[in-house]
Motif scaffolding. Structure first.
Motif, PDB file in Angstrom:
ATOM      1  N   LYS A   1       9.942   5.973   6.943  1.00 40.78           N
ATOM      2  CA  LYS A   1      10.326   7.465   6.956  1.00 40.78           C
ATOM      3  C   LYS A   1       9.742   7.784   5.896  1.00 40.78           C
ATOM      4  O   LYS A   1       9.639   9.313   5.916  1.00 40.78           O
ATOM      5  CB  LYS A   1      12.080   7.959   7.216  1.00 40.78           C
TER       6      LYS A   1
ATOM      7  N   TYR B   1      -5.694   1.738  18.065  1.00 41.14           N
ATOM      8  CA  TYR B   1      -6.586   1.213  16.908  1.00 41.14           C
ATOM      9  C   TYR B   1      -7.736   0.118  17.779  1.00 41.14           C
ATOM     10  O   TYR B   1      -7.907  -0.663  18.381  1.00 41.14           O
ATOM     11  CB  TYR B   1      -5.804   1.230  15.637  1.00 41.14           C
TER      12      TYR B   1
ATOM     13  N   LEU C   1       1.621   4.255  15.431  1.00 38.92           N
ATOM     14  CA  LEU C   1       0.457   4.246  15.381  1.00 38.92           C
ATOM     15  C   LEU C   1       0.363   4.391  17.241  1.00 38.92           C
ATOM     16  O   LEU C   1       1.524   3.457  17.902  1.00 38.92           O
ATOM     17  CB  LEU C   1       0.519   3.066  14.755  1.00 38.92           C
TER      18      LEU C   1
ATOM     19  N   PHE D   1       3.754   3.057   9.555  1.00 38.98           N
ATOM     20  CA  PHE D   1       5.092   3.916   8.599  1.00 38.98           C
ATOM     21  C   PHE D   1       5.831   3.868   8.500  1.00 38.98           C
ATOM     22  O   PHE D   1       6.217   4.340   9.872  1.00 38.98           O
ATOM     23  CB  PHE D   1       3.879   5.652   8.655  1.00 38.98           C
TER      24      PHE D   1
ATOM     25  N   THR E   1      -4.868  -6.569  10.636  1.00 40.56           N
ATOM     26  CA  THR E   1      -3.104  -6.054  10.757  1.00 40.56           C
ATOM     27  C   THR E   1      -3.102  -4.483  10.534  1.00 40.56           C
ATOM     28  O   THR E   1      -3.466  -4.042   9.464  1.00 40.56           O
ATOM     29  CB  THR E   1      -2.537  -6.323  10.354  1.00 40.56           C
TER      30      THR E   1
ATOM     31  N   TYR F   1     -13.259   0.735  11.483  1.00 43.32           N
ATOM     32  CA  TYR F   1     -12.032   1.101  12.624  1.00 43.32           C
ATOM     33  C   TYR F   1     -11.539   2.302  12.219  1.00 43.32           C
ATOM     34  O   TYR F   1     -11.870   2.869  11.695  1.00 43.32           O
ATOM     35  CB  TYR F   1     -10.860   0.021  11.547  1.00 43.32           C
TER      36      TYR F   1
ATOM     37  N   GLN G   1      -3.048   0.590  -3.781  1.00 45.41           N
ATOM     38  CA  GLN G   1      -3.387  -0.942  -3.078  1.00 45.41           C
ATOM     39  C   GLN G   1      -3.200  -1.902  -3.400  1.00 45.41           C
ATOM     40  O   GLN G   1      -3.654  -2.332  -5.128  1.00 45.41           O
ATOM     41  CB  GLN G   1      -3.762  -0.965  -2.484  1.00 45.41           C
TER      42      GLN G   1
ATOM     43  N   TYR H   1       0.814   5.366   0.307  1.00 43.35           N
ATOM     44  CA  TYR H   1       0.178   6.603   0.974  1.00 43.35           C
ATOM     45  C   TYR H   1       0.950   8.296   0.985  1.00 43.35           C
ATOM     46  O   TYR H   1       2.104   7.358   0.084  1.00 43.35           O
ATOM     47  CB  TYR H   1       0.603   6.875   2.031  1.00 43.35           C
TER      48      TYR H   1
ATOM     49  N   LEU I   1      -1.569  -0.491  10.105  1.00 39.85           N
ATOM     50  CA  LEU I   1       0.324  -0.669   8.842  1.00 39.85           C
ATOM     51  C   LEU I   1       0.687   0.215   9.924  1.00 39.85           C
ATOM     52  O   LEU I   1       0.982   0.682  11.001  1.00 39.85           O
ATOM     53  CB  LEU I   1      -0.710   0.656   7.993  1.00 39.85           C
TER      54      LEU I   1
ATOM     55  N   PHE J   1      -2.858  12.312  14.575  1.00 38.46           N
ATOM     56  CA  PHE J   1      -3.831  11.909  13.469  1.00 38.46           C
ATOM     57  C   PHE J   1      -5.059  10.817  14.291  1.00 38.46           C
ATOM     58  O   PHE J   1      -4.451   9.821  14.935  1.00 38.46           O
ATOM     59  CB  PHE J   1      -3.653  11.558  12.584  1.00 38.46           C
TER      60      PHE J   1
ATOM     61  N   GLN K   1      10.785  11.551  15.320  1.00 38.36           N
ATOM     62  CA  GLN K   1       9.190   9.462  15.431  1.00 38.36           C
ATOM     63  C   GLN K   1       8.980   9.795  14.123  1.00 38.36           C
ATOM     64  O   GLN K   1       9.174   7.929  13.847  1.00 38.36           O
ATOM     65  CB  GLN K   1       9.250   9.363  16.405  1.00 38.36           C
ATOM     66  N   GLY K   2       8.398  10.560  13.135  1.00 34.76           N
ATOM     67  CA  GLY K   2       7.452   9.941  12.402  1.00 34.76           C
ATOM     68  C   GLY K   2       6.088   9.880  12.622  1.00 34.76           C
ATOM     69  O   GLY K   2       5.899   9.722  13.508  1.00 34.76           O
ATOM     70  N   LEU K   3       5.611   8.982  12.200  1.00 35.62           N
ATOM     71  CA  LEU K   3       4.274   8.406  12.706  1.00 35.62           C
ATOM     72  C   LEU K   3       3.869   7.026  12.755  1.00 35.62           C
ATOM     73  O   LEU K   3       4.254   6.372  12.788  1.00 35.62           O
ATOM     74  CB  LEU K   3       3.499   8.641  10.906  1.00 35.62           C
TER      75      LEU K   3
ATOM     76  N   GLN L   1      -6.768   3.325   4.756  1.00 32.25           N
ATOM     77  CA  GLN L   1      -7.573   4.494   5.764  1.00 32.25           C
ATOM     78  C   GLN L   1      -7.678   6.239   5.494  1.00 32.25           C
ATOM     79  O   GLN L   1      -6.977   6.762   4.477  1.00 32.25           O
ATOM     80  CB  GLN L   1      -6.618   4.400   6.710  1.00 32.25           C
TER      81      GLN L   1
ATOM     82  N   PHE M   1      -7.873   4.777  13.875  1.00 34.89           N
ATOM     83  CA  PHE M   1      -6.957   4.081  14.430  1.00 34.89           C
ATOM     84  C   PHE M   1      -6.188   5.638  15.139  1.00 34.89           C
ATOM     85  O   PHE M   1      -7.026   6.782  15.083  1.00 34.89           O
ATOM     86  CB  PHE M   1      -6.410   4.274  13.450  1.00 34.89           C
TER      87      PHE M   1
ATOM     88  N   PRO N   1      -1.640  11.753   6.044  1.00 36.54           N
ATOM     89  CA  PRO N   1      -1.547  10.446   5.222  1.00 36.54           C
ATOM     90  C   PRO N   1      -3.129  10.598   4.187  1.00 36.54           C
ATOM     91  O   PRO N   1      -3.948  10.189   4.518  1.00 36.54           O
ATOM     92  CB  PRO N   1      -1.102  10.072   5.212  1.00 36.54           C
TER      93      PRO N   1
ATOM     94  N   GLN O   1       2.294  12.290  15.415  1.00 38.81           N
ATOM     95  CA  GLN O   1       3.138  12.322  14.457  1.00 38.81           C
ATOM     96  C   GLN O   1       4.316  12.643  14.626  1.00 38.81           C
ATOM     97  O   GLN O   1       3.819  14.450  15.117  1.00 38.81           O
ATOM     98  CB  GLN O   1       2.574  12.709  13.025  1.00 38.81           C
TER      99      GLN O   1
ATOM    100  N   THR P   1       0.649  -1.422   0.350  1.00 37.61           N
ATOM    101  CA  THR P   1      -0.070  -0.051  -0.097  1.00 37.61           C
ATOM    102  C   THR P   1       1.305   1.069  -0.250  1.00 37.61           C
ATOM    103  O   THR P   1       1.894   1.290   0.545  1.00 37.61           O
ATOM    104  CB  THR P   1      -1.134   0.003   1.077  1.00 37.61           C
TER     105      THR P   1
ATOM    106  N   VAL Q   1      -8.312  -2.564   6.383  1.00 39.74           N
ATOM    107  CA  VAL Q   1      -7.554  -1.596   7.280  1.00 39.74           C
ATOM    108  C   VAL Q   1      -6.680  -0.364   6.223  1.00 39.74           C
ATOM    109  O   VAL Q   1      -5.882   0.102   6.959  1.00 39.74           O
ATOM    110  CB  VAL Q   1      -7.074  -2.958   8.219  1.00 39.74           C
ATOM    111  N   HIS Q   2      -5.802  -1.176   5.158  1.00 38.17           N
ATOM    112  CA  HIS Q   2      -5.263  -0.495   4.814  1.00 38.17           C
ATOM    113  C   HIS Q   2      -5.223   0.700   3.420  1.00 38.17           C
ATOM    114  O   HIS Q   2      -4.857   1.669   3.359  1.00 38.17           O
ATOM    115  CB  HIS Q   2      -4.625  -1.930   3.068  1.00 38.17           C
TER     116      HIS Q   2
ATOM    117  N   PHE R   1      -7.547   9.514   6.652  1.00 35.96           N
ATOM    118  CA  PHE R   1      -7.142  10.683   8.114  1.00 35.96           C
ATOM    119  C   PHE R   1      -7.611  11.941   7.860  1.00 35.96           C
ATOM    120  O   PHE R   1      -8.782  12.599   6.929  1.00 35.96           O
ATOM    121  CB  PHE R   1      -5.813  10.702   7.914  1.00 35.96           C
TER     122      PHE R   1
ATOM    123  N   TYR S   1      -2.739   7.897  15.310  1.00 37.85           N
ATOM    124  CA  TYR S   1      -1.758   8.293  15.400  1.00 37.85           C
ATOM    125  C   TYR S   1      -1.070   9.432  16.051  1.00 37.85           C
ATOM    126  O   TYR S   1      -1.246  10.939  16.484  1.00 37.85           O
ATOM    127  CB  TYR S   1      -1.456   8.513  13.561  1.00 37.85           C
TER     128      TYR S   1
END
Lengths: 110, 112
Positions: A102, B48, B45, A100, A96, B31, A49, A36, A98, B91, B41-43, B101, B33, A44, B37, A34, B98-99, B103, B35
């Protein structure tokens, strides 16, 4: 979860095709790939996908070779507005979360 | 649909104060979630939910963070007490798969 590796940054010019490659050597049978996109100060946004071969939508194309150990996001004729961070993620089919990384920062210039 | 709605959009508070972030997911999404950011550390999770039940909260510091989803259209993320290291953009995302998402615009939290 399969670990992904992608370039930290890429530069391009308007009108060019951009290909961002992601490696995921330990991808599992049930994993999907996938991508983003994230603009500054926004969350994001799902781009595309795929599981294998080629997937195309109005935004991008995703190429996945037979061994699925890598994938390439292709953005045709980029514009300045395509400047963003692009994330490659690998996760199982359902249930499951995701993870992320960098991402790849794409900078498009005129 | 209005998309995922988060409030507040910006929050500035002092260390030790309680902070509550709110999220309204897209109607029909099972679902939800949360997050966080940061530049370093970035994004990440945090937690969820699936059908209002916590599926994974391993990324959430449980000594100070708590997440709830009392109904299908509302979730909260609470930080008590807040610390400067909690400063980040938070966020909320929702999805039916799930894939893919969706935001929200995020809440920018600054803890002084």
């Amino acid at each position: 979860l399969a670990k992904t590796t992608q370039p930290i940054s890429m530069d391009s010019y308007e009108g060019q095709e951009v290909n961002i490659t992601c490696s995921h050597n330990n991808i599992a049978t049930n994993d999907y790939i996938t991508w983003y996109q994230q603009f500054p100060s926004q969350g994001p946004r799902f781009i595309i996908q795929g599981y294998k071969t080629k997937v195309t939508n109005e935004v991008a194309s995703l190429f996945i070779p037979a061994d699925r150990k890598s994938s390439t996001l292709s953005l045709p004729r980029v514009s300045l507005s395509d400047t963003a961070v692009y994330y490659c993620l690998v996760a199982e089919g359902a249930g499951t979360a995701l993870i992320f990384g960098k991402g790849t920062t794409l900078s498009v210039s005129s | 649909d209005a998309g995922v709605i988060q409030s507040p959009r910006h929050e500035v508070t002092e260390m030790g104060q309680e902070v509550t972030l709110r999220c309204k997911p897209i109607s029909g999404h099972d679902y939800l979630f949360w997050y966080r950011q940061t530049m370093m550390q970035g994004l990440e999770l945090l937690v969820y939910f699936n059908n209002k039940a916590v599926m994974d909260d391993s990324g959430m510091p449980k000594d100070r963070f708590s997440a709830k989803m009392p109904n299908a259209s509302f979730s909260t993320l609470k930080i008590q007490p807040s610390e400067p290291r909690d400063s980040a953009v938070y966020f909320c995302a929702s999805s039916s798969r799930v894939h893919e998402q969706f935001f929200g615009p995020g809440t920018r939290l600054t803890v002084l």
